[in-house]
Write a protein that holds these residues in place. Structure first.
Motif, PDB file in Angstrom:
ATOM      1  N   ALA A 193       0.951  -1.285   0.180  1.00 38.28           N
ATOM      2  CA  ALA A 193      -0.364   0.436  -0.248  1.00 38.28           C
ATOM      3  C   ALA A 193       0.796   1.506   0.045  1.00 38.28           C
ATOM      4  N   ALA A 194       1.963   1.048   0.654  1.00 36.22           N
ATOM      5  CA  ALA A 194       2.811   2.292   0.808  1.00 36.22           C
ATOM      6  C   ALA A 194       3.671   2.560  -0.887  1.00 36.22           C
ATOM      7  N   MET A 195       3.979   1.423  -1.296  1.00 31.09           N
ATOM      8  CA  MET A 195       4.203   1.553  -2.707  1.00 31.09           C
ATOM      9  C   MET A 195       3.528   1.994  -3.570  1.00 31.09           C
ATOM     10  N   GLU A 196       1.773   1.348  -3.247  1.00 35.68           N
ATOM     11  CA  GLU A 196       1.164   2.398  -4.362  1.00 35.68           C
ATOM     12  C   GLU A 196       1.367   3.519  -4.108  1.00 35.68           C
ATOM     13  N   ARG A 197       1.249   4.460  -3.446  1.00 37.33           N
ATOM     14  CA  ARG A 197       1.323   5.413  -2.309  1.00 37.33           C
ATOM     15  C   ARG A 197       2.426   6.552  -3.446  1.00 37.33           C
ATOM     16  N   ILE A 233       9.188   8.802   1.444  1.00 36.15           N
ATOM     17  CA  ILE A 233      10.903   7.805   0.369  1.00 36.15           C
ATOM     18  C   ILE A 233      11.255   8.144  -0.558  1.00 36.15           C
ATOM     19  N   GLY A 234      12.058   8.825  -1.277  1.00 32.16           N
ATOM     20  CA  GLY A 234      12.952   9.162  -2.580  1.00 32.16           C
ATOM     21  C   GLY A 234      13.322   7.729  -2.790  1.00 32.16           C
ATOM     22  N   LYS A 235      13.765   7.055  -4.303  1.00 28.24           N
ATOM     23  CA  LYS A 235      14.542   6.338  -4.201  1.00 28.24           C
ATOM     24  C   LYS A 235      15.866   5.656  -3.895  1.00 28.24           C
ATOM     25  N   LEU A 236      15.802   4.835  -3.732  1.00 23.73           N
ATOM     26  CA  LEU A 236      17.022   4.314  -3.041  1.00 23.73           C
ATOM     27  C   LEU A 236      18.441   4.753  -2.904  1.00 23.73           C
ATOM     28  N   GLN A 237      19.049   4.750  -2.677  1.00 24.71           N
ATOM     29  CA  GLN A 237      20.756   4.999  -3.317  1.00 24.71           C
ATOM     30  C   GLN A 237      21.590   3.899  -3.264  1.00 24.71           C
ATOM     31  N   LYS A 238      21.975   2.603  -4.044  1.00 21.62           N
ATOM     32  CA  LYS A 238      22.563   1.663  -3.854  1.00 21.62           C
ATOM     33  C   LYS A 238      23.861   1.404  -4.741  1.00 21.62           C
ATOM     34  N   HIS A 239      24.707   1.205  -3.230  1.00 17.40           N
ATOM     35  CA  HIS A 239      26.216   0.673  -3.880  1.00 17.40           C
ATOM     36  C   HIS A 239      26.330  -0.289  -3.461  1.00 17.40           C
ATOM     37  N   ALA A 240      27.342  -0.832  -4.598  1.00 17.15           N
ATOM     38  CA  ALA A 240      28.412  -2.253  -3.849  1.00 17.15           C
ATOM     39  C   ALA A 240      29.082  -1.933  -2.938  1.00 17.15           C
ATOM     40  N   GLY A 241      29.232  -3.080  -1.817  1.00 19.39           N
ATOM     41  CA  GLY A 241      30.566  -3.165  -0.990  1.00 19.39           C
ATOM     42  C   GLY A 241      31.375  -2.968  -1.088  1.00 19.39           C
ATOM     43  N   PRO A 299      -2.853   0.649   8.521  1.00 22.80           N
ATOM     44  CA  PRO A 299      -2.822   1.451   7.669  1.00 22.80           C
ATOM     45  C   PRO A 299      -4.780   2.041   8.570  1.00 22.80           C
ATOM     46  N   THR A 300      -4.461   1.836   9.678  1.00 19.75           N
ATOM     47  CA  THR A 300      -5.473   1.750  10.575  1.00 19.75           C
ATOM     48  C   THR A 300      -5.517   3.408  11.397  1.00 19.75           C
ATOM     49  N   SER A 301      -4.083   3.486  11.658  1.00 20.42           N
ATOM     50  CA  SER A 301      -3.365   4.380  12.334  1.00 20.42           C
ATOM     51  C   SER A 301      -2.254   5.663  12.301  1.00 20.42           C
ATOM     52  N   GLY A 302      -1.860   4.602  10.643  1.00 23.05           N
ATOM     53  CA  GLY A 302      -0.607   5.256  10.427  1.00 23.05           C
ATOM     54  C   GLY A 302      -0.685   6.696  10.269  1.00 23.05           C
ATOM     55  N   ASP A 303       0.893   6.712   8.985  1.00 24.01           N
ATOM     56  CA  ASP A 303       0.843   8.076   8.680  1.00 24.01           C
ATOM     57  C   ASP A 303       0.946   7.820   7.494  1.00 24.01           C
ATOM     58  N   ASP A 304       0.761   6.857   6.327  1.00 22.43           N
ATOM     59  CA  ASP A 304       0.293   7.326   5.208  1.00 22.43           C
ATOM     60  C   ASP A 304       1.555   7.219   4.641  1.00 22.43           C
ATOM     61  N   ILE A 305       3.014   6.652   5.066  1.00 20.46           N
ATOM     62  CA  ILE A 305       4.130   6.546   4.547  1.00 20.46           C
ATOM     63  C   ILE A 305       4.301   5.981   2.829  1.00 20.46           C
ATOM     64  N   ALA A 306       4.734   7.073   2.157  1.00 21.55           N
ATOM     65  CA  ALA A 306       5.081   6.112   0.788  1.00 21.55           C
ATOM     66  C   ALA A 306       6.970   5.675   0.521  1.00 21.55           C
ATOM     67  N   LEU A 307       6.355   4.465   0.473  1.00 27.08           N
ATOM     68  CA  LEU A 307       8.257   3.594  -0.420  1.00 27.08           C
ATOM     69  C   LEU A 307       8.351   3.846  -1.459  1.00 27.08           C
TER      70      LEU A 307
END
Length: 503
Positions: A296-300, A340-348, A430-438
Protein backbone atom coordinates in the motif's frame (compact mmCIF):
# COMPACT_ATOMS: atom_id res chain seq x y z
CA UNK A 1 -11.50 -57.36 -16.68
CA UNK A 2 -11.04 -53.79 -15.51
CA UNK A 3 -10.47 -51.23 -18.22
CA UNK A 4 -6.93 -49.87 -18.38
CA UNK A 5 -6.37 -46.22 -17.55
CA UNK A 6 -4.61 -43.70 -19.77
CA UNK A 7 -1.47 -43.72 -17.62
CA UNK A 8 -1.27 -47.53 -17.62
CA UNK A 9 -1.69 -47.76 -21.38
CA UNK A 10 0.90 -45.00 -21.92
CA UNK A 11 3.49 -46.57 -19.64
CA UNK A 12 2.99 -50.15 -20.84
CA UNK A 13 3.55 -49.05 -24.42
CA UNK A 14 6.74 -47.28 -23.47
CA UNK A 15 7.94 -50.26 -21.42
CA UNK A 16 7.62 -52.48 -24.51
CA UNK A 17 9.74 -50.03 -26.46
CA UNK A 18 12.36 -50.13 -23.71
CA UNK A 19 12.53 -53.92 -23.56
CA UNK A 20 12.71 -54.23 -27.34
CA UNK A 21 15.48 -51.64 -27.59
CA UNK A 22 17.64 -53.17 -24.80
CA UNK A 23 17.73 -50.79 -21.87
CA UNK A 24 16.36 -47.64 -23.50
CA UNK A 25 14.56 -45.36 -21.04
CA UNK A 26 10.81 -45.60 -21.75
CA UNK A 27 9.91 -41.93 -21.49
CA UNK A 28 8.98 -39.11 -23.80
CA UNK A 29 7.44 -35.69 -23.08
CA UNK A 30 3.74 -35.09 -23.37
CA UNK A 31 2.65 -32.97 -26.34
CA UNK A 32 2.31 -29.26 -25.57
CA UNK A 33 4.13 -27.30 -22.84
CA UNK A 34 6.13 -30.31 -21.60
CA UNK A 35 7.60 -30.90 -25.07
CA UNK A 36 8.18 -27.14 -25.41
CA UNK A 37 10.14 -27.18 -22.14
CA UNK A 38 12.03 -30.36 -23.08
CA UNK A 39 13.31 -28.77 -26.30
CA UNK A 40 13.86 -25.24 -24.90
CA UNK A 41 17.30 -23.71 -25.49
CA UNK A 42 17.14 -21.61 -22.30
CA UNK A 43 20.09 -21.81 -19.91
CA UNK A 44 17.66 -21.36 -17.01
CA UNK A 45 14.10 -22.61 -17.43
CA UNK A 46 11.22 -22.29 -14.97
CA UNK A 47 8.42 -24.72 -15.82
CA UNK A 48 5.06 -25.04 -14.15
CA UNK A 49 2.83 -22.64 -12.32
CA UNK A 50 -0.29 -24.72 -11.81
CA UNK A 51 -0.39 -28.16 -10.21
CA UNK A 52 -0.61 -31.29 -12.33
CA UNK A 53 1.25 -30.01 -15.39
CA UNK A 54 3.92 -32.73 -15.36
CA UNK A 55 6.68 -30.76 -13.61
CA UNK A 56 8.43 -33.66 -11.87
CA UNK A 57 8.15 -35.87 -14.94
CA UNK A 58 9.89 -33.22 -17.05
CA UNK A 59 13.02 -33.06 -14.91
CA UNK A 60 13.17 -36.84 -14.52
CA UNK A 61 12.74 -37.30 -18.27
CA UNK A 62 15.45 -34.78 -19.08
CA UNK A 63 17.86 -36.40 -16.63
CA UNK A 64 17.22 -39.89 -18.01
CA UNK A 65 17.23 -39.09 -21.73
CA UNK A 66 19.04 -35.81 -22.48
CA UNK A 67 21.81 -35.34 -19.88
CA UNK A 68 24.87 -37.28 -18.76
CA UNK A 69 25.34 -36.11 -15.17
CA UNK A 70 22.25 -34.81 -13.37
CA UNK A 71 21.16 -33.89 -9.88
CA UNK A 72 17.61 -33.11 -8.73
CA UNK A 73 17.01 -31.15 -5.53
CA UNK A 74 14.11 -30.84 -3.12
CA UNK A 75 14.24 -28.71 0.01
CA UNK A 76 13.98 -31.73 2.38
CA UNK A 77 14.93 -35.38 1.87
CA UNK A 78 11.44 -36.79 2.70
CA UNK A 79 10.06 -34.74 -0.20
CA UNK A 80 12.17 -36.79 -2.61
CA UNK A 81 10.08 -39.92 -2.04
CA UNK A 82 7.59 -39.15 -4.81
CA UNK A 83 10.38 -38.48 -7.31
CA UNK A 84 12.08 -41.77 -6.46
CA UNK A 85 8.82 -43.72 -6.81
CA UNK A 86 8.05 -42.12 -10.15
CA UNK A 87 11.60 -42.83 -11.33
CA UNK A 88 11.18 -46.50 -10.44
CA UNK A 89 8.08 -46.68 -12.64
CA UNK A 90 9.82 -45.02 -15.57
CA UNK A 91 12.85 -47.30 -15.29
CA UNK A 92 10.91 -50.53 -14.85
CA UNK A 93 12.24 -53.04 -17.34
CA UNK A 94 15.68 -51.43 -17.55
CA UNK A 95 18.89 -52.40 -15.72
CA UNK A 96 18.90 -49.32 -13.50
CA UNK A 97 19.28 -49.69 -9.71
CA UNK A 98 18.77 -47.18 -6.92
CA UNK A 99 21.06 -46.81 -3.92
CA UNK A 100 18.78 -45.38 -1.22
CA UNK A 101 21.72 -44.54 1.05
CA UNK A 102 23.68 -42.53 -1.51
CA UNK A 103 20.47 -41.50 -3.32
CA UNK A 104 22.08 -42.31 -6.65
CA UNK A 105 20.84 -44.31 -9.65
CA UNK A 106 23.33 -46.62 -11.38
CA UNK A 107 23.09 -48.76 -14.49
CA UNK A 108 21.30 -46.07 -16.48
CA UNK A 109 21.41 -46.27 -20.28
CA UNK A 110 24.35 -44.62 -22.07
CA UNK A 111 26.29 -44.38 -18.82
CA UNK A 112 24.14 -41.54 -17.47
CA UNK A 113 24.13 -40.70 -13.77
CA UNK A 114 21.33 -39.29 -11.63
CA UNK A 115 21.37 -38.36 -7.97
CA UNK A 116 18.99 -36.64 -5.61
CA UNK A 117 19.89 -33.94 -3.09
CA UNK A 118 18.27 -31.79 -0.40
CA UNK A 119 19.08 -28.54 1.39
CA UNK A 120 16.82 -28.22 4.41
CA UNK A 121 19.04 -25.59 6.05
CA UNK A 122 20.54 -22.57 4.35
CA UNK A 123 24.14 -23.75 4.68
CA UNK A 124 23.39 -27.32 3.51
CA UNK A 125 24.32 -26.14 0.02
CA UNK A 126 27.99 -26.43 1.00
CA UNK A 127 27.68 -30.22 0.76
CA UNK A 128 27.42 -29.80 -3.02
CA UNK A 129 30.23 -27.27 -3.45
CA UNK A 130 32.49 -27.99 -6.41
CA UNK A 131 30.42 -30.93 -7.71
CA UNK A 132 29.76 -30.45 -11.44
CA UNK A 133 26.58 -31.53 -13.24
CA UNK A 134 25.30 -30.69 -16.72
CA UNK A 135 21.71 -30.64 -15.39
CA UNK A 136 20.86 -28.92 -12.15
CA UNK A 137 17.15 -29.41 -11.51
CA UNK A 138 15.35 -27.84 -8.56
CA UNK A 139 11.87 -29.15 -7.88
CA UNK A 140 9.55 -26.67 -6.11
CA UNK A 141 11.93 -23.74 -6.52
CA UNK A 142 9.84 -21.41 -4.32
CA UNK A 143 10.78 -23.54 -1.31
CA UNK A 144 14.43 -22.52 -1.80
CA UNK A 145 16.06 -19.17 -1.05
CA UNK A 146 17.66 -17.22 -3.86
CA UNK A 147 21.07 -17.68 -2.24
CA UNK A 148 20.61 -21.46 -2.24
CA UNK A 149 19.54 -21.40 -5.89
CA UNK A 150 22.58 -19.36 -6.97
CA UNK A 151 25.00 -21.50 -4.95
CA UNK A 152 23.64 -24.86 -6.13
CA UNK A 153 23.72 -23.82 -9.78
CA UNK A 154 27.21 -22.35 -9.53
CA UNK A 155 28.88 -25.62 -10.57
CA UNK A 156 26.89 -26.22 -13.75
CA UNK A 157 29.48 -27.52 -16.21
CA UNK A 158 30.68 -30.39 -18.40
CA UNK A 159 33.83 -31.28 -20.34
CA UNK A 160 31.76 -32.66 -23.25
CA UNK A 161 31.43 -30.05 -26.00
CA UNK A 162 28.33 -31.80 -27.33
CA UNK A 163 26.45 -31.78 -24.02
CA UNK A 164 24.19 -28.83 -23.25
CA UNK A 165 24.27 -27.57 -19.66
CA UNK A 166 21.11 -26.13 -18.18
CA UNK A 167 19.20 -25.30 -15.04
CA UNK A 168 15.60 -26.47 -14.81
CA UNK A 169 13.32 -25.23 -12.04
CA UNK A 170 9.77 -26.34 -11.43
CA UNK A 171 7.15 -25.13 -9.00
CA UNK A 172 3.87 -23.47 -8.19
CA UNK A 173 3.33 -19.82 -7.22
CA UNK A 174 4.91 -19.00 -3.83
CA UNK A 175 2.73 -19.50 -0.76
CA UNK A 176 5.07 -17.57 1.55
CA UNK A 177 6.76 -14.18 1.29
CA UNK A 178 10.18 -15.84 1.23
CA UNK A 179 9.42 -17.42 -2.16
CA UNK A 180 8.61 -14.14 -3.87
CA UNK A 181 12.16 -13.76 -5.17
CA UNK A 182 11.16 -16.20 -7.93
CA UNK A 183 8.66 -13.67 -9.31
CA UNK A 184 11.39 -11.04 -9.39
CA UNK A 185 13.93 -13.39 -10.99
CA UNK A 186 11.53 -14.36 -13.81
CA UNK A 187 9.81 -10.96 -13.77
CA UNK A 188 9.21 -10.57 -17.56
CA UNK A 189 6.91 -13.62 -17.39
CA UNK A 190 5.56 -13.56 -13.83
CA UNK A 191 5.30 -9.92 -12.74
CA UNK A 192 2.15 -8.34 -14.23
CA UNK A 193 3.68 -4.91 -13.63
CA UNK A 194 6.79 -5.61 -15.71
CA UNK A 195 7.21 -2.88 -18.38
CA UNK A 196 8.32 -5.34 -21.08
CA UNK A 197 6.51 -8.67 -20.58
CA UNK A 198 7.76 -11.83 -22.28
CA UNK A 199 5.75 -14.58 -23.97
CA UNK A 200 5.86 -18.17 -22.63
CA UNK A 201 9.04 -19.83 -23.85
CA UNK A 202 10.51 -16.58 -25.17
CA UNK A 203 14.22 -16.27 -24.43
CA UNK A 204 15.50 -13.24 -22.53
CA UNK A 205 19.14 -12.65 -21.63
CA UNK A 206 20.57 -11.54 -18.31
CA UNK A 207 23.97 -10.65 -16.89
CA UNK A 208 25.24 -9.72 -13.45
CA UNK A 209 26.70 -6.21 -13.66
CA UNK A 210 28.17 -4.59 -10.54
CA UNK A 211 26.39 -7.19 -8.44
CA UNK A 212 22.97 -6.54 -10.00
CA UNK A 213 20.95 -8.95 -12.16
CA UNK A 214 20.34 -6.95 -15.36
CA UNK A 215 18.39 -7.82 -18.50
CA UNK A 216 20.42 -7.17 -21.68
CA UNK A 217 19.49 -7.05 -25.35
CA UNK A 218 20.86 -10.37 -26.57
CA UNK A 219 23.05 -13.33 -25.80
CA UNK A 220 26.04 -11.84 -27.59
CA UNK A 221 29.15 -11.36 -25.40
CA UNK A 222 30.02 -7.74 -24.67
CA UNK A 223 32.71 -5.79 -22.86
CA UNK A 224 31.64 -4.12 -19.62
CA UNK A 225 33.55 -1.68 -17.46
CA UNK A 226 32.54 -1.87 -13.80
CA UNK A 227 32.46 0.91 -11.21
CA UNK A 228 36.11 0.29 -10.37
CA UNK A 229 37.14 0.80 -13.97
CA UNK A 230 37.87 -2.87 -14.67
CA UNK A 231 36.78 -4.20 -18.06
CA UNK A 232 35.78 -7.78 -18.74
CA UNK A 233 34.01 -9.77 -21.43
CA UNK A 234 30.51 -10.69 -20.23
CA UNK A 235 28.55 -13.62 -21.68
CA UNK A 236 24.81 -13.26 -20.91
CA UNK A 237 22.70 -16.30 -19.97
CA UNK A 238 19.24 -16.99 -21.33
CA UNK A 239 16.17 -17.41 -19.19
CA UNK A 240 12.53 -18.33 -19.81
CA UNK A 241 9.30 -19.50 -18.20
CA UNK A 242 6.86 -22.00 -19.67
CA UNK A 243 3.47 -22.31 -17.93
CA UNK A 244 1.70 -25.63 -17.64
CA UNK A 245 -1.72 -26.49 -16.24
CA UNK A 246 -3.56 -29.70 -15.46
CA UNK A 247 -5.36 -29.40 -18.81
CA UNK A 248 -1.95 -30.07 -20.44
CA UNK A 249 -1.74 -33.46 -18.71
CA UNK A 250 -4.27 -35.93 -20.21
CA UNK A 251 -3.40 -38.52 -17.57
CA UNK A 252 -4.42 -36.34 -14.61
CA UNK A 253 -7.42 -35.00 -16.51
CA UNK A 254 -8.71 -38.57 -16.87
CA UNK A 255 -8.22 -39.36 -13.16
CA UNK A 256 -10.28 -36.40 -11.88
CA UNK A 257 -7.45 -34.44 -10.24
CA UNK A 258 -8.87 -31.19 -11.59
CA UNK A 259 -11.90 -31.46 -9.31
CA UNK A 260 -9.53 -31.68 -6.33
CA UNK A 261 -7.84 -28.43 -7.37
CA UNK A 262 -11.20 -26.75 -7.94
CA UNK A 263 -12.21 -27.54 -4.35
CA UNK A 264 -9.23 -25.71 -2.79
CA UNK A 265 -9.86 -22.46 -0.89
CA UNK A 266 -8.63 -19.15 -2.30
CA UNK A 267 -5.94 -18.02 -2.92
CA UNK A 268 -4.62 -21.60 -3.08
CA UNK A 269 -7.22 -22.47 -5.73
CA UNK A 270 -6.01 -19.72 -8.09
CA UNK A 271 -2.38 -20.62 -7.45
CA UNK A 272 -2.67 -24.37 -7.97
CA UNK A 273 -5.46 -24.54 -10.56
CA UNK A 274 -4.58 -21.50 -12.67
CA UNK A 275 -0.92 -20.97 -11.79
CA UNK A 276 -1.72 -17.42 -10.73
CA UNK A 277 1.45 -15.77 -9.40
CA UNK A 278 -0.53 -12.63 -8.55
CA UNK A 279 -2.68 -14.50 -6.01
CA UNK A 280 -2.16 -13.63 -2.36
CA UNK A 281 0.91 -14.84 -0.49
CA UNK A 282 0.26 -15.65 3.12
CA UNK A 283 2.38 -13.78 5.66
CA UNK A 284 4.05 -15.45 8.59
CA UNK A 285 1.91 -14.67 11.68
CA UNK A 286 5.04 -13.24 13.38
CA UNK A 287 6.11 -11.10 10.45
CA UNK A 288 6.93 -7.62 11.76
CA UNK A 289 5.43 -5.62 8.88
CA UNK A 290 2.53 -7.14 6.89
CA UNK A 291 3.18 -7.37 3.18
CA UNK A 292 -0.05 -5.57 2.26
CA UNK A 293 1.00 -2.55 4.35
CA UNK A 294 4.27 -2.25 2.42
CA UNK A 295 2.51 -2.72 -0.93
CA UNK A 296 0.00 0.00 0.00
CA UNK A 297 2.88 2.37 0.82
CA UNK A 298 4.46 1.58 -2.55
CA UNK A 299 1.17 2.27 -4.32
CA UNK A 300 1.06 5.70 -2.65
CA UNK A 301 4.61 6.31 -3.84
CA UNK A 302 3.77 5.42 -7.46
CA UNK A 303 0.65 7.56 -7.38
CA UNK A 304 2.29 10.65 -5.90
CA UNK A 305 5.86 10.36 -7.16
CA UNK A 306 5.60 13.04 -9.83
CA UNK A 307 3.90 15.40 -7.34
CA UNK A 308 6.33 14.65 -4.54
CA UNK A 309 9.34 15.60 -6.59
CA UNK A 310 7.96 19.13 -7.08
CA UNK A 311 6.67 19.70 -3.55
CA UNK A 312 8.53 22.23 -1.41
CA UNK A 313 8.96 19.65 1.35
CA UNK A 314 12.61 19.74 2.43
CA UNK A 315 14.72 16.64 2.83
CA UNK A 316 14.30 15.43 6.40
CA UNK A 317 16.85 12.67 6.80
CA UNK A 318 19.20 10.26 5.10
CA UNK A 319 18.97 6.71 6.45
CA UNK A 320 22.30 5.02 5.75
CA UNK A 321 23.00 1.28 6.03
CA UNK A 322 26.73 0.73 5.74
CA UNK A 323 28.68 -1.98 3.92
CA UNK A 324 32.43 -2.07 3.49
CA UNK A 325 33.31 -4.64 0.87
CA UNK A 326 31.68 -8.05 0.51
CA UNK A 327 28.34 -8.91 -1.05
CA UNK A 328 26.32 -6.42 1.03
CA UNK A 329 25.41 -2.95 -0.20
CA UNK A 330 25.69 0.54 1.24
CA UNK A 331 22.16 1.91 0.82
CA UNK A 332 21.05 5.50 1.32
CA UNK A 333 17.35 6.22 1.84
CA UNK A 334 16.47 9.93 1.39
CA UNK A 335 13.40 10.93 3.38
CA UNK A 336 11.13 13.92 2.73
CA UNK A 337 8.62 13.95 5.58
CA UNK A 338 6.60 10.78 5.05
CA UNK A 339 7.97 10.17 1.53
CA UNK A 340 11.06 8.08 0.82
CA UNK A 341 12.89 8.89 -2.40
CA UNK A 342 14.46 6.31 -4.68
CA UNK A 343 17.02 4.26 -2.77
CA UNK A 344 20.66 4.86 -3.63
CA UNK A 345 22.43 1.50 -3.73
CA UNK A 346 26.20 1.10 -3.85
CA UNK A 347 28.05 -2.23 -4.06
CA UNK A 348 30.08 -2.91 -0.92
CA UNK A 349 33.31 -3.02 -2.91
CA UNK A 350 32.77 0.63 -3.94
CA UNK A 351 32.53 1.79 -0.30
CA UNK A 352 35.68 0.29 1.27
CA UNK A 353 36.17 2.92 3.97
CA UNK A 354 34.58 5.71 5.99
CA UNK A 355 35.75 8.42 3.62
CA UNK A 356 34.08 6.82 0.60
CA UNK A 357 30.77 6.48 2.43
CA UNK A 358 30.90 10.00 3.87
CA UNK A 359 31.49 11.36 0.36
CA UNK A 360 28.35 9.60 -0.88
CA UNK A 361 26.40 11.12 2.01
CA UNK A 362 27.72 14.60 1.21
CA UNK A 363 26.56 14.27 -2.39
CA UNK A 364 23.12 12.95 -1.39
CA UNK A 365 22.27 15.34 1.44
CA UNK A 366 20.21 18.48 0.82
CA UNK A 367 19.79 21.44 3.17
CA UNK A 368 19.66 20.84 6.91
CA UNK A 369 18.71 17.16 6.73
CA UNK A 370 20.25 14.95 9.37
CA UNK A 371 22.02 11.66 8.74
CA UNK A 372 21.00 8.56 10.69
CA UNK A 373 23.89 6.23 9.97
CA UNK A 374 24.42 2.64 11.04
CA UNK A 375 27.41 2.31 13.40
CA UNK A 376 27.11 -1.41 14.19
CA UNK A 377 29.93 -3.52 12.81
CA UNK A 378 31.75 -1.43 10.21
CA UNK A 379 29.65 1.73 10.50
CA UNK A 380 31.58 3.65 13.17
CA UNK A 381 34.28 4.94 10.81
CA UNK A 382 31.79 6.43 8.29
CA UNK A 383 29.91 8.06 11.17
CA UNK A 384 33.10 9.58 12.59
CA UNK A 385 34.08 10.88 9.16
CA UNK A 386 30.65 12.45 8.64
CA UNK A 387 30.96 14.24 11.98
CA UNK A 388 34.48 15.43 11.12
CA UNK A 389 33.14 16.91 7.88
CA UNK A 390 30.52 18.90 9.75
CA UNK A 391 27.48 16.85 8.73
CA UNK A 392 24.50 16.59 11.07
CA UNK A 393 25.16 12.89 11.72
CA UNK A 394 23.44 10.77 14.36
CA UNK A 395 24.61 7.29 15.30
CA UNK A 396 22.17 4.46 14.60
CA UNK A 397 23.19 1.89 17.19
CA UNK A 398 20.63 -0.89 16.90
CA UNK A 399 22.15 -2.76 19.82
CA UNK A 400 21.59 0.17 22.18
CA UNK A 401 19.02 0.09 24.94
CA UNK A 402 15.51 1.46 24.51
CA UNK A 403 13.14 3.07 27.00
CA UNK A 404 10.34 3.54 24.45
CA UNK A 405 6.96 1.78 24.48
CA UNK A 406 4.73 0.65 21.65
CA UNK A 407 1.52 2.59 20.85
CA UNK A 408 -0.51 0.48 23.25
CA UNK A 409 1.91 1.23 26.07
CA UNK A 410 1.98 -2.47 26.98
CA UNK A 411 5.32 -3.47 25.51
CA UNK A 412 8.85 -2.19 25.61
CA UNK A 413 11.70 -3.05 23.26
CA UNK A 414 14.72 -5.26 23.73
CA UNK A 415 16.92 -2.73 21.89
CA UNK A 416 16.86 0.22 19.52
CA UNK A 417 16.63 -2.03 16.46
CA UNK A 418 13.33 -3.44 17.76
CA UNK A 419 12.09 0.06 18.59
CA UNK A 420 12.85 1.40 15.10
CA UNK A 421 11.35 -1.54 13.22
CA UNK A 422 8.20 -1.40 15.35
CA UNK A 423 7.96 2.34 14.85
CA UNK A 424 7.98 1.81 11.08
CA UNK A 425 5.31 -0.87 11.48
CA UNK A 426 3.12 1.54 13.43
CA UNK A 427 3.40 4.40 10.95
CA UNK A 428 2.65 2.00 8.07
CA UNK A 429 -0.51 0.68 9.78
CA UNK A 430 -3.38 1.59 7.40
CA UNK A 431 -5.81 2.18 10.29
CA UNK A 432 -3.67 4.49 12.41
CA UNK A 433 -0.50 5.22 10.48
CA UNK A 434 0.83 8.26 8.65
CA UNK A 435 0.35 7.41 4.95
CA UNK A 436 4.01 6.62 4.43
CA UNK A 437 5.11 6.39 0.79
CA UNK A 438 7.87 3.86 -0.04
CA UNK A 439 9.69 3.31 -3.35
CA UNK A 440 8.30 0.61 -5.61
CA UNK A 441 11.37 -1.56 -5.13
CA UNK A 442 11.10 -5.41 -5.05
CA UNK A 443 14.25 -5.70 -2.94
CA UNK A 444 12.86 -3.25 -0.39
CA UNK A 445 9.58 -5.18 -0.29
CA UNK A 446 11.44 -8.42 0.40
CA UNK A 447 13.64 -6.80 3.07
CA UNK A 448 10.84 -5.13 5.03
CA UNK A 449 8.68 -8.26 5.03
CA UNK A 450 11.49 -10.62 6.07
CA UNK A 451 11.99 -9.87 9.82
CA UNK A 452 10.00 -11.75 12.44
CA UNK A 453 9.29 -10.76 16.04
CA UNK A 454 8.45 -12.22 19.43
CA UNK A 455 7.62 -11.13 22.97
CA UNK A 456 10.26 -11.85 25.60
CA UNK A 457 9.55 -12.97 29.15
CA UNK A 458 10.04 -9.35 30.25
CA UNK A 459 7.21 -8.17 27.92
CA UNK A 460 9.59 -6.63 25.43
CA UNK A 461 9.41 -6.85 21.65
CA UNK A 462 12.41 -8.55 20.06
CA UNK A 463 13.10 -8.39 16.33
CA UNK A 464 14.97 -11.14 14.51
CA UNK A 465 18.65 -10.23 14.23
CA UNK A 466 20.11 -9.06 10.94
CA UNK A 467 22.49 -12.03 10.98
CA UNK A 468 19.63 -14.53 11.36
CA UNK A 469 17.65 -12.85 8.59
CA UNK A 470 20.69 -13.01 6.34
CA UNK A 471 21.05 -16.75 6.98
CA UNK A 472 17.36 -17.34 6.24
CA UNK A 473 16.96 -15.28 3.06
CA UNK A 474 20.54 -15.58 1.85
CA UNK A 475 21.48 -11.90 1.77
CA UNK A 476 21.71 -8.83 3.95
CA UNK A 477 18.47 -6.77 4.20
CA UNK A 478 20.33 -3.52 3.48
CA UNK A 479 17.49 -1.71 1.68
CA UNK A 480 15.03 -2.39 4.48
CA UNK A 481 17.46 -1.29 7.18
CA UNK A 482 18.21 2.00 5.40
CA UNK A 483 14.49 2.90 5.42
CA UNK A 484 14.19 1.85 9.06
CA UNK A 485 17.07 4.22 9.89
CA UNK A 486 15.42 7.01 7.88
CA UNK A 487 12.39 6.80 10.15
CA UNK A 488 14.30 5.79 13.28
CA UNK A 489 13.65 8.13 16.16
CA UNK A 490 16.59 10.41 16.84
CA UNK A 491 14.13 12.75 18.55
CA UNK A 492 10.39 12.21 18.52
CA UNK A 493 9.90 15.96 18.20
CA UNK A 494 11.66 15.90 14.84
CA UNK A 495 9.18 13.33 13.51
CA UNK A 496 6.15 15.31 14.72
CA UNK A 497 7.50 18.43 13.05
CA UNK A 498 8.05 16.55 9.79
CA UNK A 499 4.45 15.36 9.65
CA UNK A 500 3.15 18.84 10.31
CA UNK A 501 5.31 20.22 7.50
CA UNK A 502 4.25 17.53 5.04
CA UNK A 503 0.55 17.88 5.66
Amino acid sequence: MAKKGVRQEWEEALQQVALAANNIVPWKPLPGPQTMAYTSEADELFYGGAAGGGKSDLILGLALTAHQNSIIFRREYPQLKGLVQRCRKILKGTKAKYNSTEKVWSGLPDGRSLEFGACQHEDDVEKYQGRPHDLKAIDEITHFSKAQFKFLTGWLRTDDLNQKCRVICTGNPPTTAEGRWVIEYWAPWLDPKHPNPAAPGELRWFAVLDGEDVEVESGEPFEYTDKEGKTELVKPRSRTFIPAKIEDNPIYMKTGYKSVLQSLPEPLRSQMLKGDFAAGVEDDPWQVIPTEWVLAAMERWKKDRHISMTRPTPMTCLGVDVARGGAAKTVIAPRYGNFIGKLQKHAGKTTPNGGAIASLVQVAIVGDAYVHIDICGVGSSPYDTCVERGLNAHAANGAGGSSARDKSGKFGFINKRAEWYWHLREILDPTSGDDIALPDDPELLADLTAPKWKITSSSKIQIESKEDIQKRIGRSPDCGDSVVYAFGNVEFAVWAEDIATWS
